[in-house]
Enzyme design. Structure first.
Site, mmCIF file in Angstrom:
data_model
loop_
_atom_site.group_PDB
_atom_site.id
_atom_site.type_symbol
_atom_site.label_atom_id
_atom_site.label_comp_id
_atom_site.label_asym_id
_atom_site.label_seq_id
_atom_site.Cartn_x
_atom_site.Cartn_y
_atom_site.Cartn_z
ATOM 1 C CG HIS A 53 -26.322 55.919 -0.757
ATOM 2 N ND1 HIS A 53 -25.326 55.148 -1.322
ATOM 3 C CD2 HIS A 53 -25.800 57.180 -0.676
ATOM 4 C CE1 HIS A 53 -24.262 55.896 -1.549
ATOM 5 N NE2 HIS A 53 -24.519 57.130 -1.175
ATOM 6 C CG HIS A 55 -25.648 60.638 -1.529
ATOM 7 N ND1 HIS A 55 -24.707 60.313 -0.582
ATOM 8 C CD2 HIS A 55 -26.560 61.434 -0.899
ATOM 9 C CE1 HIS A 55 -25.026 60.878 0.570
ATOM 10 N NE2 HIS A 55 -26.148 61.558 0.405
ATOM 11 C CG ASP A 57 -21.769 59.890 -5.717
ATOM 12 O OD1 ASP A 57 -22.695 60.199 -4.943
ATOM 13 O OD2 ASP A 57 -20.756 59.274 -5.343
ATOM 14 C CG HIS A 58 -23.916 56.210 -5.044
ATOM 15 N ND1 HIS A 58 -23.174 55.124 -4.652
ATOM 16 C CD2 HIS A 58 -23.256 57.304 -4.597
ATOM 17 C CE1 HIS A 58 -22.108 55.553 -3.983
ATOM 18 N NE2 HIS A 58 -22.137 56.872 -3.929
ATOM 19 C CG HIS A 114 -23.095 57.790 3.315
ATOM 20 N ND1 HIS A 114 -22.122 58.775 3.349
ATOM 21 C CD2 HIS A 114 -23.552 57.767 2.037
ATOM 22 C CE1 HIS A 114 -22.009 59.311 2.143
ATOM 23 N NE2 HIS A 114 -22.858 58.719 1.324
ATOM 24 C CG ASP A 133 -20.803 56.418 -0.905
ATOM 25 O OD1 ASP A 133 -20.150 55.683 -1.659
ATOM 26 O OD2 ASP A 133 -21.242 57.537 -1.260
ATOM 27 C CG HIS A 171 -16.609 56.990 -3.554
ATOM 28 N ND1 HIS A 171 -16.661 58.034 -4.445
ATOM 29 C CD2 HIS A 171 -17.864 56.856 -3.058
ATOM 30 C CE1 HIS A 171 -17.900 58.520 -4.486
ATOM 31 N NE2 HIS A 171 -18.647 57.819 -3.648
HETATM 32 FE FE FE Z 1 -20.769 58.293 -3.211
HETATM 33 ZN ZN ZN Z 2 -23.042 58.776 -0.886
#
Ligand code: FE
Ligand code: ZN
Length: 262
Positions: A53, A55, A57-58, A114, A133, A171
């Site tokens: 996805h 985001h 942090d990905h 999410h 996530d 995570h």
């Molecule tokens: Fe994340």
């Molecule tokens: Zn995420």
């Protein structure tokens, strides 16, 4: 023989690197630096990037990894309905990703909730699930773009995978998730022994992931909306707005909201 390794990053992210001793793929590299360090140390050649996805942090490390690989062609797979930087292959539900090196075949599962376009990758022959996530060890992702009903349906699809499937989430949230799970189901014996086991794992400084679909089914409150104790806990959390026989979506939504404020 394929290796899977969690490259730790930021506060609690794992970037999963799969390799055959020579070529590697990485799932959700939010930062290029730790991935490059790992690949260099193992003398691995990056071939493929898989994204679940959009985001940061990905996806934040994609550009840096492509720069590091110079002119070499890297395939970047991601969800069709999300804007993924440098994406070369847009994936819809039911698509198959066939990677030659490292040799791996993955089925794409749409798991909105999410984010609206979130996808998961299931390597059936390996028994591996990379779910970003969406499903966490002991928990699930927050609802940023989807509804509780969508997320419950997405988690239902993942819960229906073979029990022995390894769950590689993005995570290390496990102990916090399990603390909440215990508030929902204080009488769940499987959950209590998981807490002991995973607490010891963290004390040794090791990751608690991957878990398995079987363990998640037995201990993760976000897969257990049909359990009497979970229904009762949701009814209590709703402070009498509904009883213990509420529809599954309402039970799930209430548990998710409770966790947001836990
Ligand atoms: Fe994340
Ligand atoms: Zn995420």
């Amino acid at each position: 023989m394929l290796n899977v390794f969690p490259v730790p990053a930021f506060k609690d992210n794992y970037f999963w690197v799969i390799d055959d001793g020579r070529f590697a793929l990485v799932v959700d590299p939010g930062d290029a630096t730790p991935v490059i360090a790992y690949l260099a140390q193992k003398s691995l050649t990056l071939a493929v990037i898989l994204i679940t996805h959009h985001h940061a942090d990905h996806v934040g490390g994609i550009g840096g990894l492509l720069d590091w690989c110079d002119d070499r062609k890297i395939f970047v797979y991601g969800p069709a309905s999300e804007n993924i930087p440098h994406c070369t292959h847009k994936l819809d539900d039911g698509a198959t990703v066939n990677i030659i090196s490292p040799a791996l075949s993955l089925q794409v599962i749409d798991v909105p909730g999410h984010t609206a376009g979130h996808i998961a990758y299931h390597a059936e022959s390996q028994g591996w699930l990379f779910c970003g996530d969406t499903l966490f060890a002991g928990g699930c992702g927050r609802l940023f773009e989807g509804t509780a009903a969508q997320m419950r349906a997405s988690l239902g699809k993942l819960a229906a995978l073979p029990a022995e499937t390894n769950v590689f989430c993005a995570h290390e949230y496990t102990l916090a998730n399990l603390l909440f799970a215990c508030a929902v189901e204080p009488n769940n014996a499987a959950l209590r022994s998981r807490v002991e086991r995973d607490t010891a794992t963290r004390e040794r400084g090791e990751p608690t992931v991957p878990s398995t679909i079987a363990l998640e089914r037995a201990t993760n409150p976000f897969l257990r909306w049909d359990e009497a104790e979970v229904k009762l806990a949701a009814a209590r959390a709703s402070s009498g707005t509904f009883g213990p026989n509420a529809p599954a979506d309402l039970v799930f939504a209430t548990i998710r909201e409770w966790k947001d404020n836990f």
